[in-house]
Every structure is written in structure tokens, then in C-alpha cells.
Design a protein around this motif. Sequence first.
Motif, mmCIF file in Angstrom:
data_model
loop_
_atom_site.group_PDB
_atom_site.id
_atom_site.type_symbol
_atom_site.label_atom_id
_atom_site.label_comp_id
_atom_site.label_asym_id
_atom_site.label_seq_id
_atom_site.Cartn_x
_atom_site.Cartn_y
_atom_site.Cartn_z
ATOM 1 N N THR A 424 0.857 -1.187 0.000
ATOM 2 C CA THR A 424 0.000 0.000 0.000
ATOM 3 C C THR A 424 0.889 1.232 0.000
ATOM 4 O O THR A 424 1.972 1.238 0.616
ATOM 5 C CB THR A 424 -0.919 0.033 1.237
ATOM 6 O OG1 THR A 424 -0.128 -0.024 2.420
ATOM 7 C CG2 THR A 424 -1.901 -1.117 1.204
ATOM 8 N N SER A 427 0.683 7.602 3.021
ATOM 9 C CA SER A 427 0.368 9.026 2.892
ATOM 10 C C SER A 427 0.670 9.744 4.199
ATOM 11 O O SER A 427 -0.090 10.610 4.634
ATOM 12 C CB SER A 427 -1.110 9.215 2.509
ATOM 13 O OG SER A 427 -1.383 8.633 1.266
ATOM 14 N N ASP A 523 -5.098 0.703 -7.184
ATOM 15 C CA ASP A 523 -4.117 1.137 -6.197
ATOM 16 C C ASP A 523 -4.641 0.830 -4.792
ATOM 17 O O ASP A 523 -5.732 0.265 -4.628
ATOM 18 C CB ASP A 523 -3.771 2.611 -6.362
ATOM 19 C CG ASP A 523 -4.964 3.525 -6.130
ATOM 20 O OD1 ASP A 523 -6.007 3.050 -5.620
ATOM 21 O OD2 ASP A 523 -4.877 4.722 -6.466
ATOM 22 N N SER A 524 -3.887 1.212 -3.772
ATOM 23 C CA SER A 524 -4.277 0.889 -2.403
ATOM 24 C C SER A 524 -5.507 1.662 -1.951
ATOM 25 O O SER A 524 -6.117 1.323 -0.932
ATOM 26 C CB SER A 524 -3.116 1.165 -1.444
ATOM 27 O OG SER A 524 -2.600 2.476 -1.625
ATOM 28 N N GLY A 525 -5.908 2.681 -2.696
ATOM 29 C CA GLY A 525 -7.116 3.426 -2.376
ATOM 30 C C GLY A 525 -8.329 2.950 -3.136
ATOM 31 O O GLY A 525 -9.409 3.543 -3.016
ATOM 32 N N ASN A 527 -8.617 2.997 -6.446
ATOM 33 C CA ASN A 527 -8.699 3.677 -7.737
ATOM 34 C C ASN A 527 -8.053 2.833 -8.828
ATOM 35 O O ASN A 527 -7.047 2.152 -8.595
ATOM 36 C CB ASN A 527 -8.014 5.038 -7.666
ATOM 37 C CG ASN A 527 -8.590 5.914 -6.576
ATOM 38 O OD1 ASN A 527 -9.809 6.094 -6.491
ATOM 39 N ND2 ASN A 527 -7.720 6.448 -5.715
#
Length: 582
Positions: A424, A427, A523-525, A527
Motif C-alpha cells: 500500500t 500518505s 491502487d491501495s485506495g 482507484n
Amino acid sequence: MNRLLFALLLTSLTLFAGVKAVAQDAQQESGTQQTLLPEIDPQDIEIRSQFQARFPGLRRQPILGFNPRPRVFQIDPNRTPFFEDEETVVANLPIGVMDRPEPPNYMPLGYSDPKNGFARLGIGSYFTPEADVYVVGRLNDKNRVSANINHLSTDGHLDDFKDSFRNSKIEMRSVHRVSGKTTVQTNLGAKSMFNHYPGMVLQDGEPGDDNTRTEAFGTYGGFDLNYAETSLSGVRVALDGFSNQFDLTSDLPQLEGDAIEWGIKGLAEYSRLGSNVEEVHRLKLATSAGGFDPLDSESGSWSVTKVTAHYERLFNYKTEVKAGAGFSGVTDAINDFSLYPVADVSVTHNLFSGLDLRAHLSAAPKVKNMGSIYSKNRYVDFNIQLEHQYEWRGLAEVQIEPVSGSTFSGGVSYQYIKNYLYYTRNSNVLNAGAQIPPVLTERYYGLNFENANIFKLYGAFSQDLKPDVIWIQADGAWQRPRLSNDEKIPFIESLSIKGTIAFRPFSQLVVEGWGEYVGSRDDSGGNSLPSFFNLGGRFEISLGDRLGVYGKLVNLLDEKYELWQGYPERGFQGYIGITYLF
């Protein structure tokens, strides 16, 4: 009267000719004895069903009479015939006879056979030197050594921040034959790598120049002692170890430090032949242990020990069975001691010539070390403890060769992994609230562990349209990678296809092209990341027995893509280099 005189004359001539023939026979028999019959070994006829007849010469035999002692080979009528079933015959043959014969030496291009090794040196755009050197030497009849050097580096291709990197490795191996059945192999290697982290962004989203760099250095080595009764039975003892050190330097003190890991692995194995064709019984003990000291966390250790028994056999010359089962004990820095069943069962059945069916079931724990993780993703964060994984995997596949030179294969597989390792993108906000220096957001890739399952369909084919002139190879897979909460595993594609075509118009030239399609990923979010299509090609031409020139074109379409989100890969690149055999 005339008739009487004619009869007397004919009788005199006949007697004279007979006396002369007897004299000639006596003169020839005084020398070497010869016979009209060929010299035949009766065993050649009785056992091997073949003979080579030799006729040393022909001579005239007497018309009347016979040899009172003829050369006749008598066979005992009460003898016991020799019978042996096929399995016993094959089981008692030397192992080498059962193996496939060695194929003829394939000489690529117009090069001569190298005596001591080869070197391939080249350079590409973005100042990207590459080198592959391999050297082998024979010290004496019992000792051989070899070494190889691999290097790839680049000055970087991004304008906003530094993204240069280097991957270098040197290895040495030796083989020592202690006796006809005992060999000792040793290996020793070192690797050196570095890369910059273009992962920092400012509060307004612009990239930040924090000049963060990771320097990695590792060593590894070990030995493998093998006492072979045959190629399938004997005793084997092996021991390997490694160490890795990661040094981080940065303009930000929060990102400086070092991480260290070590590991050791041992193996003891005993194998013996069974009473049937290609039947092998094997006992194996394997243990590995290691530790990792992260940047800012406490150090932790792990261990994996496996005890297994294995059975192998070829049934009816069509069905090959390899089965192993046992138990494994595992510890790591996060989880308590765990005991797992271990299995490795593979069945391959030849339905008929050109069609093989294969099934495989495996279950085993393992621990991925930080060195292998860094080799896959050089933007990882070093602030995490490692956990073990336990994987069940089953597959069924078919392999078809309808005609010589054409092969097709395909199958289905399912994996269930406990503590699956996935990535991941972090952020974390650094120096929050500060105005000078500006706020920076950390964009490294963190390691995460969660249960997961992967269902996959895959297939491949290869075709020699004309042997050694033009050939094609391609494979593809569709998979459904899911975490325990049924979310898609980040940065894992669902569809991938790649292929290669090579053309050799004459012996001094080969031209090759390849393509790869990678479908969309999350992605890890959650998206979606765009898919990409990458094309490349290369050529190599030999200028003589030992010298050649090659060229390579990578990313011909100048595709803008990212393997890891936030880190654009290089665009179009061209390489040129030489190949030298010595």
C-alpha cells in the motif's frame, strides 16, 4: 573296343584329378585351418539375436565323405530359459540409460564454441550501461570454477527529481569431485544496489526535492555436499546464508538510518531406490531462520522448520507420481508458534503420445526476506516486521504437442494464502504544521499482511514455423486476486498477455520482437490504474567466430506507464553493444 579305351582314359583322368585335389588339400591343411562355415558365436544368436558372419575364404570341399567331427554347438535341452519382466530389466539398468540422450550442441548465430566464457557489453539512452560476463575454468580433473558479473544502471529519465539506480552482482561457484560418487559445490556472491526515492510531494502536490537515497549491499554463500549412489538416490547436505544492509540518506532526518537482516538455511536429505521402476523413497529435513532490524522498530526474528517424507514412482511407463507430506513449525516476530501440515503432490499422466495431463497440490509456509522484497519494489518502507505466509495451491493443466515443434498448454489454479504480503502506498505527513521547510508527504510503499485468495486461468503455446529459422511463443493469464474482505489486491493485474517472435534469416543474424499487455490494476485506495502495452525488439549479428554486435529497442511506442504508482517508468530506449566469446 573304342568304348573300352574311352572308359579307361576317363577313369585315369578322374583318378589323377582326385589325387591332385587331395594333395592340394593336404598342403592347405598343413597351414592355417579354414572352413567354409562362417565364424558365429552361438550366444549372438541365442541371446542377442544378431551376429556378424566372417568368411575367411572359400576352398573346394570333397564331393564324397564328411567330417567325422563336425563343428556343431550343442545346447542342453534341459536348460532353463532366461526370462525377465520389463520392470526388472529397466530397474537394473544404469540410471544414465533411462535418461533422455543429450541433444546435439546448439551453436547460436555463427559463433564458435567458447572455451572460457563470454562477455556482452552495451550502453543505452539515459546513459544506461549494461554488462553480462561469464567465465568458467577447469583447474584439474576434479575441480572446476566459474564466475559471472551482471550490471545495469541508469542516470535517470525524470526531470523533476533524481531517479537514478544501479543493480550489480558478482558470483563465484566451484564444483569439487571428491570421489566417483561424492561432489561438493560451493557458491559465494555479493550484490550492490542503490536508488533514489522520487516519492516526496509538497503540500500543493508538486514533487519535493529531499534527495532521499537507499544504498543496499548484500552477501550470500554456502555449500552443497552430495553423495550419490545413483542420480536418484544418496545423501545430500546443504547449508546457505545471507546478509543484507540498507542505508538510507536524506535531507530530512526523519528518513535517515539503516536496516539490517540476516538469514541461514540448512538441508539434510536421504534418498533410496525402491524395487519398482523409477521408485524413490526420500526423507528431508529443512530449516531456515533469520532476523530483521528495521529503521525505527524493534528487531525481530523468524524460523521455519519442515520434516517431510517423499515417494516417487513411474507407473506403467505412463503415470509419474511424486508425493511428499509432513509437518512444519513456524515462528516470527508478530505471530505465535504455528504448526502446519506440509504437502507436495504432483501427478503427470501421458494419455497418449503428445497429450499429458498434470495435477499438483502443495501446502507450505515461507518467509520472504527483505532483500527479495526490495528487488521487486525498490520503493518500500523499511519500518515493518516480517511475517510468515502459509499457502495452499492446487492446479490442473494439460500439455499438448500435436505435431513436432508445436506445443500448447493451459490450466486452472487456485491459491489460498494466509498472511499474504501486499503493498500500500503511504500518505504519512512529515513536519506537519511547519512552514519552513514546507510540508512534505511521504509516498513510500508499506508492507501489509492479510489473508487472500487467487483464482487463475492460464495458457501458453510455442511454434517452430521452421526450425532454427522462425519461431513464436506466447502466454497469457486471467486471474481474480482478492483479499479476505473481497477487495482486489492492490497493484495486481487481472489480465496479462505477452509474446515473442524470433526470425533467423541466415546463421549470422537473428531478429527478435516481443510485446506485453498488462491490464488495469487498483491502487491501495481502490482507484483504477490504466493498462499499458509495451513493445520491444532486438537484433544480433556475428561478425566472426568470436565477435558480434547487438542492438535493442525498448518501449517502442514510448508508452507512459507505471509499475508502481507515482514512479513513471522509462520511455523509449535504444541500446547498442558487442558480444565477445573467449
